[in-house]
Enzyme design. Structure first.
Site, PDB file in Angstrom:
ATOM      1  N   HIS A  20      11.958  20.178  -1.568  1.00  0.00           N
ATOM      2  CA  HIS A  20      11.865  19.829  -0.146  1.00  0.00           C
ATOM      3  C   HIS A  20      10.518  19.197   0.201  1.00  0.00           C
ATOM      4  O   HIS A  20       9.468  19.797  -0.032  1.00  0.00           O
ATOM      5  CB  HIS A  20      12.099  21.090   0.696  1.00  0.00           C
ATOM      6  CG  HIS A  20      12.033  20.859   2.167  1.00  0.00           C
ATOM      7  ND1 HIS A  20      12.924  20.025   2.825  1.00  0.00           N
ATOM      8  CD2 HIS A  20      11.200  21.334   3.101  1.00  0.00           C
ATOM      9  CE1 HIS A  20      12.619  20.010   4.102  1.00  0.00           C
ATOM     10  NE2 HIS A  20      11.577  20.807   4.305  1.00  0.00           N
ATOM     11  N   TYR A 121       8.691  -6.308  -6.556  1.00  0.00           N
ATOM     12  CA  TYR A 121       8.490  -5.267  -5.534  1.00  0.00           C
ATOM     13  C   TYR A 121       9.694  -4.319  -5.482  1.00  0.00           C
ATOM     14  O   TYR A 121      10.087  -3.856  -4.425  1.00  0.00           O
ATOM     15  CB  TYR A 121       8.231  -5.879  -4.158  1.00  0.00           C
ATOM     16  CG  TYR A 121       6.984  -6.714  -4.092  1.00  0.00           C
ATOM     17  CD1 TYR A 121       5.742  -6.113  -3.924  1.00  0.00           C
ATOM     18  CD2 TYR A 121       7.031  -8.098  -4.185  1.00  0.00           C
ATOM     19  CE1 TYR A 121       4.585  -6.871  -3.856  1.00  0.00           C
ATOM     20  CE2 TYR A 121       5.878  -8.869  -4.119  1.00  0.00           C
ATOM     21  CZ  TYR A 121       4.670  -8.244  -3.964  1.00  0.00           C
ATOM     22  OH  TYR A 121       3.512  -8.998  -3.895  1.00  0.00           O
ATOM     23  N   ASN A 123       9.924  -1.325  -6.576  1.00  0.00           N
ATOM     24  CA  ASN A 123       9.524   0.086  -6.633  1.00  0.00           C
ATOM     25  C   ASN A 123       9.990   0.809  -5.368  1.00  0.00           C
ATOM     26  O   ASN A 123      10.061   0.215  -4.308  1.00  0.00           O
ATOM     27  CB  ASN A 123       8.006   0.181  -6.743  1.00  0.00           C
ATOM     28  CG  ASN A 123       7.464  -0.755  -7.784  1.00  0.00           C
ATOM     29  OD1 ASN A 123       7.832  -0.666  -8.947  1.00  0.00           O
ATOM     30  ND2 ASN A 123       6.621  -1.686  -7.386  1.00  0.00           N
TER      31      ASN A 123
END
Length: 129
Positions: A20, A121, A123
């Site tokens: 979490h 890009y 990621n």
């Protein structure tokens, strides 16, 4: 012997700690090394595996609350690429930000999974729900 699911023990160990509000990076082949976080390099060759393939494996096993990508990914890739990222995340909407802000999040993650992905890009940072 494990017959299905995540077979890589190092990946399974890292993802077992993805709890979490923890964040994790799934990165392309050129993403820089960050010595302060665990890096798991799954790259085999260019394009294998991809960030999206890792997302697909995670989709049914993890609750993702938030996701971030670099704003530059919108102009560097055709819409179909970003649509496939979004499809892999289901109802979790991707939040876009400049890549300089994106990289500021990296040291606060529990780990980085490097792939062979060549998507510019491509990621993504995920936060566990």
């Amino acid at each position: 012997m494990i017959h299905e699911g995540i077979l890589n023990p190092a990946l399974a160990e890292l993802l077992c700690r993805f709890r979490h509000t923890n964040t994790i990076v799934i990165a392309d082949k050129g993403f820089p090394y960050w010595p302060e976080i665990q890096t798991l390099d799954l790259s085999v060759t260019v394009g294998l595996p991809t960030v999206r393939q890792i997302l697909e494996v995670m989709r049914d096993r993890y609750s993702i609350g938030k996701a971030w990508m670099a704003e530059e990914s919108k102009s560097a890739n055709p819409p179909s690429v970003l649509q496939s990222y979004q499809a892999s995340l289901g109802n979790t909407q991707i939040q876009f930000e400049p890549h300089t802000d994106f990289k500021k999040r990296v040291p606060h993650t529990i780990g980085l999974i490097r792939t062979g992905d060549a998507t510019q890009y491509g990621n993504i940072i995920l936060e566990s729900a």
